[in-house]
Design a protein around this motif. Structure first.
Motif, short mmCIF file in Angstrom:
data_model
loop_
_atom_site.label_atom_id
_atom_site.label_comp_id
_atom_site.label_asym_id
_atom_site.label_seq_id
_atom_site.Cartn_x
_atom_site.Cartn_y
_atom_site.Cartn_z
N UNK A 1 -18.70 21.49 -16.04
CA UNK A 1 -19.68 20.65 -15.34
C UNK A 1 -19.30 20.48 -13.87
N UNK A 2 -18.00 20.32 -13.63
CA UNK A 2 -17.53 20.21 -12.23
C UNK A 2 -17.86 21.46 -11.44
N UNK A 3 -17.50 22.60 -12.01
CA UNK A 3 -17.66 23.85 -11.27
C UNK A 3 -19.12 24.20 -11.07
N UNK A 4 -19.97 23.77 -11.99
CA UNK A 4 -21.40 24.07 -11.85
C UNK A 4 -21.98 23.37 -10.63
N UNK A 5 -21.34 22.25 -10.24
CA UNK A 5 -21.82 21.51 -9.08
C UNK A 5 -22.29 20.11 -9.39
N UNK A 6 -22.16 19.71 -10.64
CA UNK A 6 -22.56 18.35 -10.99
C UNK A 6 -21.53 17.34 -10.51
N UNK A 7 -22.00 16.14 -10.28
CA UNK A 7 -21.15 15.04 -9.80
C UNK A 7 -20.78 14.15 -10.97
N UNK A 8 -19.49 13.90 -11.14
CA UNK A 8 -19.03 13.00 -12.19
C UNK A 8 -19.33 11.56 -11.79
N UNK A 9 -20.10 10.87 -12.60
CA UNK A 9 -20.51 9.50 -12.27
C UNK A 9 -19.83 8.46 -13.15
N UNK A 10 -19.31 8.88 -14.30
CA UNK A 10 -18.59 7.97 -15.19
C UNK A 10 -17.80 8.79 -16.21
N UNK B 1 -20.47 5.07 -11.34
CA UNK B 1 -20.04 4.97 -9.94
C UNK B 1 -21.06 5.60 -9.00
N UNK B 2 -21.20 5.00 -7.85
CA UNK B 2 -22.06 5.57 -6.81
C UNK B 2 -21.19 5.97 -5.63
N UNK B 3 -21.23 7.23 -5.31
CA UNK B 3 -20.47 7.72 -4.16
C UNK B 3 -21.11 9.02 -3.70
N UNK B 4 -20.77 9.41 -2.49
CA UNK B 4 -21.30 10.65 -1.94
C UNK B 4 -20.35 11.78 -2.32
N UNK B 5 -20.87 12.80 -2.96
CA UNK B 5 -20.08 13.99 -3.24
C UNK B 5 -20.15 14.89 -2.01
N UNK B 6 -19.05 15.00 -1.28
CA UNK B 6 -19.10 15.75 -0.02
C UNK B 6 -19.43 17.23 -0.24
N UNK B 7 -19.03 17.76 -1.40
CA UNK B 7 -19.33 19.17 -1.70
C UNK B 7 -20.82 19.43 -1.84
N UNK B 8 -21.61 18.36 -1.98
CA UNK B 8 -23.05 18.54 -2.20
C UNK B 8 -23.70 19.37 -1.10
N UNK B 9 -23.16 19.28 0.12
CA UNK B 9 -23.75 20.05 1.22
C UNK B 9 -23.57 21.55 1.03
N UNK B 10 -22.66 21.93 0.11
CA UNK B 10 -22.43 23.34 -0.20
C UNK B 10 -23.03 23.72 -1.55
N UNK B 11 -23.71 22.78 -2.16
CA UNK B 11 -24.33 23.02 -3.47
C UNK B 11 -25.84 22.99 -3.37
#
Ligand code: DAT
Ligand code: MG
Length: 150
Positions: free
Chosen positions: A27-36, A138-148
């Motif tokens: 799930x991490x490598x696919x680009x999803x953000x861990x929220x809990x 959790x709510x946070x910005x996933x910085x990698x999102x700009x590359x996903x």
């Protein structure tokens, strides 16, 4: 939407077989953000609520017993089309019908030991995230999102 959330759970067999890291990594490598994320030893009552729609099925008691056989890993993953994509990554309910490359298609053989759970609709994902996490995600910005996300 990119903020869609799904409830993914590694079942007792997945924990016992050492698949926790592998499943999280997918799930991490696919680009999803861990929220809990947490480990839990769920009560019978919680499992009967979680699988409430299946209460009339003949396999229901066996299903609950299996889910009570050890701790599980509870997760919320967030991202584009997370519910549907999560289901695709899990594979078919019956592992023999799951494509290779899916979690069940790579690591399971029988429906009663199919390693993982994933919400089947956005509506059920919301219910399951409330049931298992009391909506404490959790709510946070996933910085990698700009590359996903383009
Ligand atoms: P899924 O887990 O793919 O969402 P489901 O919600 O229909 O599938 O069923 C929940 C779990 O119940 C499933 O992961 C394994 C078990 N199960 C489903 N159908 C079954 C069957 N015919 N015999 C035994 N167990 C079954
Ligand atoms: Mg289901």
């Amino acid at each position: 939407s990119t903020t869609e959330q799904t409830y993914i759970m590694i079942k007792p067999d997945g924990v016992q077989r050492g698949l926790v890291g592998e499943i999280i990594a997918r799930f991490e490598k696919r680009g999803f953000k861990l929220a809990a994320l947490k480990m839990e030893t769920p009560s019978k009552e919680l499992l009967e609520k979680h699988y409430g729609d299946l209460a009339d099925k003949p396999f229901f008691p066996k299903l609950v017993k299996y889910m009570l056989s050890g701790p599980v890993i509870c997760m919320v993953w967030e991202g584009l089309d997370a519910v549907k994509t999560g289901r695709v990554m899990l594979g078919a309910t019956n592992p023999l019908a799951s494509n290779p490359g899916t979690i069940r298609g790579d690591y399971a053989l029988q429906v009663g030991m199919n390693v993982c759970h994933g919400s089947d609709s956005v509506e059920n994902a919301k219910k399951e995230i409330e049931l298992w996490f009391n909506n404490d995600v959790k709510q946070y910005k996933l910085d990698a999102a700009q590359w996903i996300y383009e």
